[in-house]
Design a protein around this motif. Structure first.
Motif, PDB file in Angstrom:
ATOM      1  N   LYS A  19       0.823  -1.209   0.000  1.00 30.75           N
ATOM      2  CA  LYS A  19       0.000   0.000   0.000  1.00 30.75           C
ATOM      3  C   LYS A  19       0.857   1.259   0.000  1.00 30.75           C
ATOM      4  O   LYS A  19       0.564   2.219  -0.695  1.00 30.75           O
ATOM      5  CB  LYS A  19      -0.941   0.000   1.205  1.00 30.75           C
ATOM      6  CG  LYS A  19      -2.056  -1.010   1.100  1.00 30.75           C
ATOM      7  CD  LYS A  19      -2.934  -1.004   2.332  1.00 30.75           C
ATOM      8  CE  LYS A  19      -3.980  -2.084   2.269  1.00 30.75           C
ATOM      9  NZ  LYS A  19      -4.810  -2.123   3.466  1.00 30.75           N
ATOM     10  N   VAL A  20       1.936   1.241   0.791  1.00 29.66           N
ATOM     11  CA  VAL A  20       2.839   2.392   0.838  1.00 29.66           C
ATOM     12  C   VAL A  20       3.488   2.594  -0.528  1.00 29.66           C
ATOM     13  O   VAL A  20       3.552   3.700  -1.050  1.00 29.66           O
ATOM     14  CB  VAL A  20       3.906   2.221   1.944  1.00 29.66           C
ATOM     15  CG1 VAL A  20       4.986   3.276   1.824  1.00 29.66           C
ATOM     16  CG2 VAL A  20       3.260   2.266   3.315  1.00 29.66           C
ATOM     17  N   GLY A  21       3.964   1.509  -1.118  1.00 27.61           N
ATOM     18  CA  GLY A  21       4.588   1.588  -2.437  1.00 27.61           C
ATOM     19  C   GLY A  21       3.620   2.087  -3.491  1.00 27.61           C
ATOM     20  O   GLY A  21       3.975   2.917  -4.335  1.00 27.61           O
ATOM     21  N   ALA A  22       2.392   1.605  -3.441  1.00 26.07           N
ATOM     22  CA  ALA A  22       1.381   2.037  -4.403  1.00 26.07           C
ATOM     23  C   ALA A  22       1.051   3.517  -4.217  1.00 26.07           C
ATOM     24  O   ALA A  22       0.849   4.245  -5.194  1.00 26.07           O
ATOM     25  CB  ALA A  22       0.118   1.189  -4.257  1.00 26.07           C
ATOM     26  N   SER A  26       1.637   6.336  -7.019  1.00 24.96           N
ATOM     27  CA  SER A  26       0.495   7.153  -7.430  1.00 24.96           C
ATOM     28  C   SER A  26       0.815   8.644  -7.321  1.00 24.96           C
ATOM     29  O   SER A  26       0.452   9.435  -8.194  1.00 24.96           O
ATOM     30  CB  SER A  26      -0.722   6.805  -6.566  1.00 24.96           C
ATOM     31  OG  SER A  26      -1.808   7.613  -6.896  1.00 24.96           O
ATOM     32  N   ALA A  27       1.508   9.024  -6.262  1.00 34.24           N
ATOM     33  CA  ALA A  27       1.880  10.432  -6.085  1.00 34.24           C
ATOM     34  C   ALA A  27       2.805  10.893  -7.203  1.00 34.24           C
ATOM     35  O   ALA A  27       2.617  11.970  -7.768  1.00 34.24           O
ATOM     36  CB  ALA A  27       2.537  10.635  -4.725  1.00 34.24           C
ATOM     37  N   PHE A  28       3.806  10.082  -7.528  1.00 32.91           N
ATOM     38  CA  PHE A  28       4.714  10.436  -8.621  1.00 32.91           C
ATOM     39  C   PHE A  28       3.960  10.520  -9.944  1.00 32.91           C
ATOM     40  O   PHE A  28       4.225  11.399 -10.766  1.00 32.91           O
ATOM     41  CB  PHE A  28       5.865   9.442  -8.730  1.00 32.91           C
ATOM     42  CG  PHE A  28       6.971   9.702  -7.756  1.00 32.91           C
ATOM     43  CD1 PHE A  28       7.674  10.894  -7.781  1.00 32.91           C
ATOM     44  CD2 PHE A  28       7.308   8.766  -6.805  1.00 32.91           C
ATOM     45  CE1 PHE A  28       8.703  11.145  -6.883  1.00 32.91           C
ATOM     46  CE2 PHE A  28       8.323   8.995  -5.895  1.00 32.91           C
ATOM     47  CZ  PHE A  28       9.020  10.187  -5.935  1.00 32.91           C
ATOM     48  N   SER A  29       3.031   9.628 -10.144  1.00 31.25           N
ATOM     49  CA  SER A  29       2.232   9.640 -11.375  1.00 31.25           C
ATOM     50  C   SER A  29       1.430  10.931 -11.488  1.00 31.25           C
ATOM     51  O   SER A  29       1.359  11.546 -12.557  1.00 31.25           O
ATOM     52  CB  SER A  29       1.298   8.424 -11.387  1.00 31.25           C
ATOM     53  OG  SER A  29       0.466   8.453 -12.507  1.00 31.25           O
TER      54      SER A  29
END
Length: 73
Positions: A19-22, A26-29
Motif C-alpha cells: 500500500k505504501v509503495g502504491a 500514485s503520487a509520482f504519477s
C-alpha cells in the motif's frame, strides 16, 4: 475456565508495504501528469480571448478546463 491464546507473526505484512509503495507510485504519477498538463495551460494562456471564446473557454477557466477530469467539473 477460559483459555486465551495470542500469537504474533514475526513476518512483515506485505499488504502494508504494498500500500505504501502504491501510494508513492500514485503520487509520482500525479506529479508527472500535472507537469504534462502545465504545458497545455501555458498553450491556452498564450491564445487571445477571441480564440479562447471560440473554444468555449473563458480565460479565468483555463486551469479548470485543463484539469476538469481530475476535479470532476
Amino acid at each position: 475456565m477460559a483459555f486465551f491464546s495470542d500469537t504474533v507473526s514475526a513476518q512483515p505484512q506485505a499488504g502494508i508495504l504494498s500500500k505504501v509503495g502504491a501510494s508513492i507510485a500514485s503520487a509520482f504519477s500525479r506529479i508527472i501528469e500535472a507537469q504534462d498538463r502545465s504545458h497545455e495551460v501555458r498553450r491556452l494562456e498564450a491564445l487571445s480571448d477571441v480564440q479562447l471564446a471560440e473554444m468555449g473557454i473563458a480565460r479565468q477557466d483555463i486551469v479548470r478546463h485543463v484539469f476538469r477530469d481530475v476535479y470532476g467539473i
